[in-house]
Design a protein around this motif. Sequence first.
Motif, PDB file in Angstrom:
ATOM      1  N   UNK A 107       0.829  -1.202   0.000  1.00  0.00           N
ATOM      2  CA  UNK A 107       0.000   0.000   0.000  1.00  0.00           C
ATOM      3  C   UNK A 107       0.862   1.250   0.000  1.00  0.00           C
ATOM      4  N   UNK A 108       1.944   1.201   0.748  1.00  0.00           N
ATOM      5  CA  UNK A 108       2.861   2.338   0.797  1.00  0.00           C
ATOM      6  C   UNK A 108       3.475   2.591  -0.580  1.00  0.00           C
ATOM      7  N   UNK A 109       3.839   1.535  -1.266  1.00  0.00           N
ATOM      8  CA  UNK A 109       4.427   1.671  -2.598  1.00  0.00           C
ATOM      9  C   UNK A 109       3.420   2.159  -3.627  1.00  0.00           C
ATOM     10  N   UNK A 110       2.155   1.789  -3.454  1.00  0.00           N
ATOM     11  CA  UNK A 110       1.136   2.136  -4.437  1.00  0.00           C
ATOM     12  C   UNK A 110       0.558   3.536  -4.248  1.00  0.00           C
ATOM     13  N   UNK A 111       0.722   4.088  -3.055  1.00  0.00           N
ATOM     14  CA  UNK A 111       0.213   5.451  -2.819  1.00  0.00           C
ATOM     15  C   UNK A 111       0.934   6.447  -3.697  1.00  0.00           C
ATOM     16  N   UNK A 112       0.206   7.427  -4.100  1.00  0.00           N
ATOM     17  CA  UNK A 112       0.809   8.473  -4.945  1.00  0.00           C
ATOM     18  C   UNK A 112       1.801   9.266  -4.094  1.00  0.00           C
ATOM     19  N   UNK A 113       2.973   9.413  -4.625  1.00  0.00           N
ATOM     20  CA  UNK A 113       4.002  10.163  -3.918  1.00  0.00           C
ATOM     21  C   UNK A 113       3.863  11.635  -4.222  1.00  0.00           C
TER      22      UNK A 113
END
Length: 115
Positions: A107-113
């Motif tokens: 989920x952390x990787x998929x969140x928009x940065x």
Amino acid sequence: MFIDEALKSYEHPGVNFRPGPTGRRAALAGGPDVWEVITALDDIRNEDPQISEADLLEELGTVTGLTTTQIGIAVRYYAAYPDEIDERIALNRDVADREEKLWEAQQSLLRKRKT
């Protein structure tokens, strides 16, 4: 292994063994794994330590959808092989914890940065 399981099934009618992602485990015939029943029993008892045996069995039946006979089979098996079931409970908790951490990382990787 199969001989041991056959002897345990003979000793505890209503219990069979099935494969799964964490290995073979004792289960109620046509029902949940024994470790799942014992986990639910422990959860109910931890929620209300003063619960009577009759109320505990009734609540466990409501939560799991099992009859008192099925619950009795699972509890009897656990009484005979507590280390086996406790090990399965711990293993499943470890797997669940690991999967939750992996999901959180995904989920952390998929969140928009934000840039």
